[in-house]
Design a protein around this motif. Structure first.
Motif, PDB file in Angstrom:
ATOM      1  N   ALA A  48      13.723 -34.720  25.341  1.00  0.00           N
ATOM      2  CA  ALA A  48      14.428 -34.270  26.541  1.00  0.00           C
ATOM      3  C   ALA A  48      15.768 -33.689  26.115  1.00  0.00           C
ATOM      4  N   TYR A  58      12.075 -31.427  29.597  1.00  0.00           N
ATOM      5  CA  TYR A  58      11.385 -32.625  29.123  1.00  0.00           C
ATOM      6  C   TYR A  58      10.066 -32.240  28.461  1.00  0.00           C
ATOM      7  N   GLN A  63       7.556 -36.564  30.944  1.00  0.00           N
ATOM      8  CA  GLN A  63       7.948 -36.131  32.285  1.00  0.00           C
ATOM      9  C   GLN A  63       7.600 -37.197  33.314  1.00  0.00           C
TER      10      GLN A  63
END
Length: 120
Positions: A48, A58, A63
């Motif tokens: 990220a 991300y 995610q």
């Protein structure tokens, strides 16, 4: 300029960890701050990051489970990791790109890494 990462550890699957990374030294501005990870025998990959445009990016695999945050006043970046899975096991590295150092030249900086191990 030094980036110090900490907060890793051993956690069971489904658990949470919060990684922190603090930068110190002569720092003018970091345009990008983020996290990468490297699992045994694999390449280092993006987890990220805050982008230069101010947004976030991300990896698909994290995610919805991981959240990145930063405190510009402290030159710090954080990674809240929830719902950890065994395949999240890796050494996590913080990264910063910007203007720092004795001449405030543009460059990339890496932390020393912190181990995250997720047991099944």
């Amino acid at each position: 300029v030094q980036l110090q990462a900490f907060g890793g550890g051993l956690v069971q699957a489904g658990g949470s960890l919060r990684l922190s990374c603090a930068a110190s030294g002569n720092i003018l501005r970091f345009d990008v701050m983020g996290w990468y990870r490297q699992a045994p025998g694999k390449q280092r990959v993006l987890v990220a990051t805050f982008t230069a445009g101010g947004g976030t990016k991300y990896a698909d695999s994290v995610q919805g489970r991981f959240t990145i945050a930063r405190d510009n006043n402290k030159n710090s970046v954080y990674l809240q990791m929830n719902g950890l899975r065994p395949d999240d096991t890796a050494v996590y590295y913080c990264n910063a790109i910007g203007y720092a150092g004795g001449s405030s030249a543009f460059g990339a900086y890496w932390g020393q890494g912190t181990q995250v191990t997720v047991s099944s």
